[in-house]
Design a protein around this motif. Structure first.
Motif, PDB file in Angstrom:
ATOM      1  N   PRO A   1       0.809  -1.219   0.000  1.00 38.66           N
ATOM      2  CA  PRO A   1       0.000   0.000   0.000  1.00 38.66           C
ATOM      3  C   PRO A   1       0.847   1.276   0.000  1.00 38.66           C
ATOM      4  CG  PRO A   1      -0.102  -1.066   2.145  1.00 38.66           C
ATOM      5  CD  PRO A   1       0.593  -2.013   1.217  1.00 38.66           C
ATOM      6  N   GLU A   2       2.026   1.231   0.601  1.00 38.16           N
ATOM      7  CA  GLU A   2       2.890   2.418   0.630  1.00 38.16           C
ATOM      8  C   GLU A   2       3.397   2.751  -0.768  1.00 38.16           C
ATOM      9  OE1 GLU A   2       3.238  -0.095   4.336  1.00 38.16           O
ATOM     10  OE2 GLU A   2       3.614  -0.472   2.209  1.00 38.16           O
ATOM     11  N   PHE A   3       3.680   1.714  -1.550  1.00 41.75           N
ATOM     12  CA  PHE A   3       4.123   1.906  -2.929  1.00 41.75           C
ATOM     13  C   PHE A   3       2.974   2.455  -3.769  1.00 41.75           C
ATOM     14  CE2 PHE A   3       5.758   0.525  -7.105  1.00 41.75           C
ATOM     15  CZ  PHE A   3       7.075   0.938  -7.002  1.00 41.75           C
ATOM     16  N   ALA A   4       1.767   1.933  -3.537  1.00 34.83           N
ATOM     17  CA  ALA A   4       0.584   2.438  -4.245  1.00 34.83           C
ATOM     18  C   ALA A   4       0.354   3.915  -3.918  1.00 34.83           C
ATOM     19  CB  ALA A   4      -0.649   1.610  -3.884  1.00 34.83           C
ATOM     20  N   ILE A   5       0.558   4.281  -2.666  1.00 39.13           N
ATOM     21  CA  ILE A   5       0.411   5.684  -2.263  1.00 39.13           C
ATOM     22  C   ILE A   5       1.403   6.561  -3.016  1.00 39.13           C
ATOM     23  CG2 ILE A   5       0.929   7.279  -0.353  1.00 39.13           C
ATOM     24  CD1 ILE A   5      -0.643   5.333   1.460  1.00 39.13           C
ATOM     25  N   ALA A   6       2.654   6.130  -3.086  1.00 38.55           N
ATOM     26  CA  ALA A   6       3.680   6.919  -3.785  1.00 38.55           C
ATOM     27  C   ALA A   6       3.288   7.121  -5.253  1.00 38.55           C
ATOM     28  CB  ALA A   6       5.043   6.249  -3.675  1.00 38.55           C
ATOM     29  N   ARG A   7       2.834   6.074  -5.902  1.00 36.59           N
ATOM     30  CA  ARG A   7       2.446   6.184  -7.311  1.00 36.59           C
ATOM     31  C   ARG A   7       1.226   7.087  -7.477  1.00 36.59           C
ATOM     32  NH1 ARG A   7       3.077   0.919 -10.701  1.00 36.59           N
ATOM     33  NH2 ARG A   7       3.337   2.522 -12.251  1.00 36.59           N
ATOM     34  N   TRP A   8       0.235   6.922  -6.588  1.00 35.23           N
ATOM     35  CA  TRP A   8      -0.961   7.761  -6.670  1.00 35.23           C
ATOM     36  C   TRP A   8      -0.587   9.232  -6.467  1.00 35.23           C
ATOM     37  CZ3 TRP A   8      -3.557  11.321  -3.808  1.00 35.23           C
ATOM     38  CH2 TRP A   8      -4.843  11.647  -4.240  1.00 35.23           C
ATOM     39  N   ALA A   9       0.248   9.493  -5.469  1.00 35.17           N
ATOM     40  CA  ALA A   9       0.646  10.870  -5.169  1.00 35.17           C
ATOM     41  C   ALA A   9       1.395  11.498  -6.338  1.00 35.17           C
ATOM     42  CB  ALA A   9       1.494  10.909  -3.907  1.00 35.17           C
ATOM     43  N   ALA A  10       2.272  10.739  -6.966  1.00 37.52           N
ATOM     44  CA  ALA A  10       3.036  11.262  -8.106  1.00 37.52           C
ATOM     45  C   ALA A  10       2.104  11.651  -9.253  1.00 37.52           C
ATOM     46  CB  ALA A  10       4.053  10.228  -8.579  1.00 37.52           C
ATOM     47  N   GLU A  11       1.024  10.899  -9.425  1.00 35.75           N
ATOM     48  CA  GLU A  11       0.102  11.152 -10.529  1.00 35.75           C
ATOM     49  C   GLU A  11      -0.955  12.207 -10.212  1.00 35.75           C
ATOM     50  OE1 GLU A  11      -1.517   7.294 -11.373  1.00 35.75           O
ATOM     51  OE2 GLU A  11       0.403   6.531 -12.111  1.00 35.75           O
ATOM     52  N   ASN A  12      -1.222  12.463  -8.917  1.00 32.57           N
ATOM     53  CA  ASN A  12      -2.376  13.288  -8.553  1.00 32.57           C
ATOM     54  C   ASN A  12      -2.084  14.534  -7.725  1.00 32.57           C
ATOM     55  OD1 ASN A  12      -4.891  11.650  -9.464  1.00 32.57           O
ATOM     56  ND2 ASN A  12      -3.511  10.147  -8.557  1.00 32.57           N
ATOM     57  N   LEU A  13      -0.880  14.666  -7.209  1.00 32.34           N
ATOM     58  CA  LEU A  13      -0.561  15.806  -6.349  1.00 32.34           C
ATOM     59  C   LEU A  13       0.626  16.584  -6.884  1.00 32.34           C
ATOM     60  CD1 LEU A  13      -0.799  14.107  -2.814  1.00 32.34           C
ATOM     61  CD2 LEU A  13      -2.584  15.415  -4.010  1.00 32.34           C
ATOM     62  N   ALA A  14       0.587  17.875  -6.674  1.00 29.45           N
ATOM     63  CA  ALA A  14       1.728  18.725  -7.013  1.00 29.45           C
ATOM     64  C   ALA A  14       2.854  18.462  -6.013  1.00 29.45           C
ATOM     65  CB  ALA A  14       1.305  20.197  -6.948  1.00 29.45           C
ATOM     66  N   PRO A  15       4.100  18.748  -6.386  1.00 31.87           N
ATOM     67  CA  PRO A  15       5.220  18.500  -5.483  1.00 31.87           C
ATOM     68  C   PRO A  15       5.046  19.115  -4.088  1.00 31.87           C
ATOM     69  CG  PRO A  15       6.048  18.971  -7.668  1.00 31.87           C
ATOM     70  CD  PRO A  15       4.564  19.208  -7.701  1.00 31.87           C
ATOM     71  N   GLU A  16       4.517  20.327  -4.003  1.00 22.54           N
ATOM     72  CA  GLU A  16       4.331  20.959  -2.699  1.00 22.54           C
ATOM     73  C   GLU A  16       3.283  20.214  -1.863  1.00 22.54           C
ATOM     74  OE1 GLU A  16       2.906  25.165  -0.829  1.00 22.54           O
ATOM     75  OE2 GLU A  16       4.296  25.236  -2.528  1.00 22.54           O
ATOM     76  N   GLN A  17       2.222  19.756  -2.505  1.00 27.07           N
ATOM     77  CA  GLN A  17       1.206  18.978  -1.789  1.00 27.07           C
ATOM     78  C   GLN A  17       1.802  17.676  -1.259  1.00 27.07           C
ATOM     79  OE1 GLN A  17      -1.500  18.975  -5.234  1.00 27.07           O
ATOM     80  NE2 GLN A  17      -3.115  19.592  -3.790  1.00 27.07           N
ATOM     81  N   ARG A  18       2.617  17.021  -2.067  1.00 27.89           N
ATOM     82  CA  ARG A  18       3.261  15.773  -1.630  1.00 27.89           C
ATOM     83  C   ARG A  18       4.168  16.031  -0.434  1.00 27.89           C
ATOM     84  NH1 ARG A  18       3.930  14.914  -7.521  1.00 27.89           N
ATOM     85  NH2 ARG A  18       6.158  15.318  -7.322  1.00 27.89           N
ATOM     86  N   ALA A  19       4.919  17.109  -0.481  1.00 30.14           N
ATOM     87  CA  ALA A  19       5.873  17.412   0.590  1.00 30.14           C
ATOM     88  C   ALA A  19       5.189  17.664   1.928  1.00 30.14           C
ATOM     89  CB  ALA A  19       6.730  18.619   0.200  1.00 30.14           C
ATOM     90  N   HIS A  20       3.954  18.141   1.896  1.00 30.17           N
ATOM     91  CA  HIS A  20       3.226  18.452   3.126  1.00 30.17           C
ATOM     92  C   HIS A  20       2.246  17.351   3.538  1.00 30.17           C
ATOM     93  CE1 HIS A  20       4.760  22.442   2.010  1.00 30.17           C
ATOM     94  NE2 HIS A  20       4.918  22.534   3.318  1.00 30.17           N
ATOM     95  N   ALA A  21       2.220  16.267   2.790  1.00 32.32           N
ATOM     96  CA  ALA A  21       1.340  15.143   3.107  1.00 32.32           C
ATOM     97  C   ALA A  21       2.028  14.213   4.103  1.00 32.32           C
ATOM     98  CB  ALA A  21       0.988  14.380   1.835  1.00 32.32           C
ATOM     99  N   THR A  22       1.226  13.415   4.783  1.00 35.70           N
ATOM    100  CA  THR A  22       1.732  12.413   5.721  1.00 35.70           C
ATOM    101  C   THR A  22       1.235  11.048   5.291  1.00 35.70           C
ATOM    102  OG1 THR A  22       1.716  13.999   7.554  1.00 35.70           O
ATOM    103  CG2 THR A  22       1.738  11.658   8.143  1.00 35.70           C
ATOM    104  N   VAL A  23       2.117  10.068   5.352  1.00 35.19           N
ATOM    105  CA  VAL A  23       1.743   8.683   5.094  1.00 35.19           C
ATOM    106  C   VAL A  23       1.691   7.967   6.431  1.00 35.19           C
ATOM    107  CG1 VAL A  23       2.385   6.499   4.015  1.00 35.19           C
ATOM    108  CG2 VAL A  23       2.755   8.660   2.788  1.00 35.19           C
ATOM    109  N   TYR A  24       0.537   7.405   6.720  1.00 33.14           N
ATOM    110  CA  TYR A  24       0.338   6.592   7.916  1.00 33.14           C
ATOM    111  C   TYR A  24       0.331   5.134   7.470  1.00 33.14           C
ATOM    112  CZ  TYR A  24      -0.966  10.881  10.266  1.00 33.14           C
ATOM    113  OH  TYR A  24      -0.944  12.145  10.803  1.00 33.14           O
ATOM    114  N   THR A  25       0.932   4.276   8.260  1.00 32.17           N
ATOM    115  CA  THR A  25       1.014   2.884   7.864  1.00 32.17           C
ATOM    116  C   THR A  25       1.067   1.952   9.066  1.00 32.17           C
ATOM    117  OG1 THR A  25       2.191   1.354   6.401  1.00 32.17           O
ATOM    118  CG2 THR A  25       3.513   2.979   7.585  1.00 32.17           C
TER     119      THR A  25
END
Length: 162
Positions: free
Chosen positions: A57-81
């Motif tokens: 699921p962490e890998f899926a999150i990374a791929r989803w984020a790369a396709e759907n979020l701008a770099p700044e949004q990704r940088a301020h997001a948190t991944v819980y696992t």
């Protein structure tokens, strides 16, 4: 870094996803991507039972984020696992530029449980996130929820700890 109430709430969600994965015959891991405002953006569970061991699921999150979020949004997001990222997922997280990672149980705990139960080690070394991605801020484990993760792992391996 200590965990706050929001961290604990999203980690509980991850453990629920891990439980769901186990109920569907998969390894019990679950993860959630949360934006800077505390909104859940994406959630998934392990899907490796079909033979593709990259379906974390962490890998899926990374791929989803790369396709759907701008770099700044990704940088301020948190991944819980539910479990600390493996090296593959840690690298994907860093390459995509995601922010903080919060986990319920650590790779060291998982390794200790497996050793205790006589479960063979996997094909990839269980390195800490900060060894693979030293710039990523991490927090965890959560004492209460790591016990729930341990129980799920025990069920996966047919261990009766009652």
């Amino acid at each position: 870094m200590p965990l706050n109430s929001q961290d604990h709430r999203f980690l509980q969600r991850c453990v629920e996803l891990a439980r769901e994965a186990l109920e569907y015959g998969d390894e019990p891991f679950g993860s959630v991507l949360v934006d800077a405002h505390g909104e859940e953006l994406f959630a998934d569970r392990n899907r490796v039972s079909g033979g593709d061991h990259t379906r974390h699921p962490e890998f899926a999150i990374a791929r989803w984020a790369a396709e759907n979020l701008a770099p700044e949004q990704r940088a301020h997001a948190t991944v819980y696992t539910s479990g600390e990222h493996c090296p593959m997922c840690s690298a994907a997280h860093a390459w995509v530029g995601l922010g903080r990672i919060v986990y319920a149980s650590s790779s060291a705990q998982l390794r200790q449980w497996h050793n205790q139960w006589g479960v063979d080690a996997g094909p990839v070394a269980p390195l800490p996130i900060t060894t693979i991605a030293p710039q990523v801020e991490v927090a965890g484990p959560d004492a209460e929820l790591s016990e729930q993760v341990r129980a799920l792992q025990a069920r996966l391996h047919g261990i009766d700890e009652t």
